[in-house]
Motif scaffolding. Structure first.
Motif, PDB file in Angstrom:
ATOM      1  N   TYR A  15       0.829  -1.202   0.000  1.00 27.98           N
ATOM      2  CA  TYR A  15       0.000   0.000   0.000  1.00 27.98           C
ATOM      3  C   TYR A  15       0.870   1.261   0.000  1.00 27.98           C
ATOM      4  N   LEU A  19       0.775   4.354  -2.717  1.00 29.22           N
ATOM      5  CA  LEU A  19       0.135   5.568  -2.207  1.00 29.22           C
ATOM      6  C   LEU A  19       0.500   6.811  -3.021  1.00 29.22           C
ATOM      7  N   VAL A  66      -8.025   2.256   7.000  1.00 34.70           N
ATOM      8  CA  VAL A  66      -7.605   1.173   6.117  1.00 34.70           C
ATOM      9  C   VAL A  66      -7.214  -0.019   6.991  1.00 34.70           C
ATOM     10  N   CYS A 331      -3.581   0.905  -3.616  1.00 37.76           N
ATOM     11  CA  CYS A 331      -4.292   2.072  -3.090  1.00 37.76           C
ATOM     12  C   CYS A 331      -5.373   2.588  -4.034  1.00 37.76           C
ATOM     13  N   ILE A 334      -8.773   2.484  -2.402  1.00 34.79           N
ATOM     14  CA  ILE A 334      -8.993   3.542  -1.408  1.00 34.79           C
ATOM     15  C   ILE A 334      -9.274   4.860  -2.110  1.00 34.79           C
TER      16      ILE A 334
END
Length: 380
Positions: A15, A19, A66, A331, A334
């Motif tokens: 992750y 990001l 998360v 990511c 997200i």
């Protein structure tokens, strides 16, 4: 949008690698129940750490939690986050029990929050390429799908020496306890459900085929290391999905339609090679040569070029991705959730759809304890 990570184990580095692809996300901080692991992660990535989960959940700046904890902790951590008024992005599965997963979805709906789930490969560039080819009718009506989630004989490798970028060990023993189906089937299910809709029923089988996986494994209760399921979609598509830890590595997807086929080489690759073979179109030179060679030799040749023509991607990619074998933009899910929240919408892999995928993974993993065929009870 500010996010916070709970769980700084092996997958958390994936992750962190991706990001930077999403400047709309800002990491407020991280927490792990292991002070040593938390300190190691913070030092490597130069990020803020929370002294407790309660402190993280009390931070008013954090909008999305998360949840990268171990699967058996997903339910409790996600529930605490939702009760604290936070949106949640959870690694797969949502919970180890379908009733717990349903409770989380109900709670999110009651609180007006979003509960989204990994994996993010269902939002990949390769997925978009395949969805566009299907929408254009390149292979006509899809009829049959073969999905493979074979990770190779991992237990015969030197997995005890594997570490993430920041030094987290690969949790091999725990992976064997959870099982390859709950760990990996979601990568194929996210594609299948997004392309073909809800599943009506499945017929599955699961088993522990290699009970001895090396030193220390005799101390754990082994989860199935092989599963196979045939899924009947309400749209009429039929799919076969296998997950395993012994057969040679294969994460391909083949979609067979009444006018051709689509082949995706690797569902773990954000920009996997994708091939389309249309019925009646001239076959590639390599395919013709191998076919003629088989006829001349009078025997089957196991290796053949992927059928069809390789589809080009519309533009180059500058995304930062983890190294092989997990070349997924972790990511991206997200980021999609954050965009949906800002727009007042539900993320695609969230809510009832996330619950549906969770039920499918649990049904495949627990096939030996369920009636077959198994009727899916969730819908979206």
């Amino acid at each position: 949008m500010d996010i916070a990570i709970v769980g700084t184990g092996f997958v958390a580095d994936y992750y962190m690698t991706t990001l930077p692809n999403h400047p709309g996300l800002r990491l407020a901080g991280v927490f792990d129940r292991s002070p040593a692991r938390l300190g190691q992660f913070r030092a490597f990535h130069k990020v803020r750490g929370y002294e407790s989960l309660a402190a993280l959940l009390a931070d008013p700046q954090v909008r999305i939690v998360v949840n990268l904890t171990t699967p058996e902790s997903h339910f409790e951590v996600s529930r605490a986050a939702l009760e604290a008024g936070k949106h949640v992005y959870c690694e797969k599965p949502l919970a180890m029990d379908l009733r717990d997963a349903a409770h989380l979805v109900d709670l999110a709906e009651q609180e007006g929050l979003t509960l989204a789930t990994a994996p993010a490969n269902g939002l990949s560039d390769a997925h978009q390429l395949v969805a566009a080819a299907l929408a254009e009718g390149r292979i006509g009506t899809p009829r049959l799908v073969y999905a493979e989630m074979e990770d190779g004989p991992v237990f015969r490798d030197k997995w005890a020496t594997w570490h993430s970028r920041s030094g987290a060990p690969w949790p091999g023993l725990h992976e064997f306890e959870i099982g390859c189906t709950l760990e990996h089937a979601g990568y194929a299910l996210s594609w299948l459900v997004s392309l073909f809709g809800a599943v009506e029923s499945l017929t599955a089988f699961s088993a522990v085929t290699f009970p001895d996986k090396g030193p220390e494994t005799e101390k754990i209760t082994m989860a199935p290391d092989f599963s196979v399921g045939c899924l009947s979609f309400r749209s009429g598509v039929v799919a076969r999905l296998t997950s395993g830890l012994a057969a040679p590595k294969d994460r391909s997807l083949t979609i067979l339609g009444d006018k051709g086929s689509i082949t995706v080489r690797d569902l773990w690759d954000n920009r996997s090679a994708v091939f389309v073979e249309e019925t009646g179109a001239p076959r590639k030179l390599g395919t013709r040569i191998v076919t003629r060679l088989e006829a001349k030799l009078g025997r089957f040749i196991s290796w053949k070029p992927t059928p069809g023509q390789r589809l080009p991607y519309p533009s180059a990619s500058r995304a930062a991705l983890p190294n092989f074998p997990s070349q997924i933009d972790f990511c991206r899910g997200i980021a999609a959730q954050a965009q949906a929240i800002e727009a007042g919408e539900q993320p695609f892999f969230a809510g009832r759809r996330a619950l549906h995928i969770t039920e499918l993974a649990l049904a495949l993993n627990n096939a030996n304890t369920l009636p077959q065929p198994y009727r899916i009870v969730t819908e979206f």
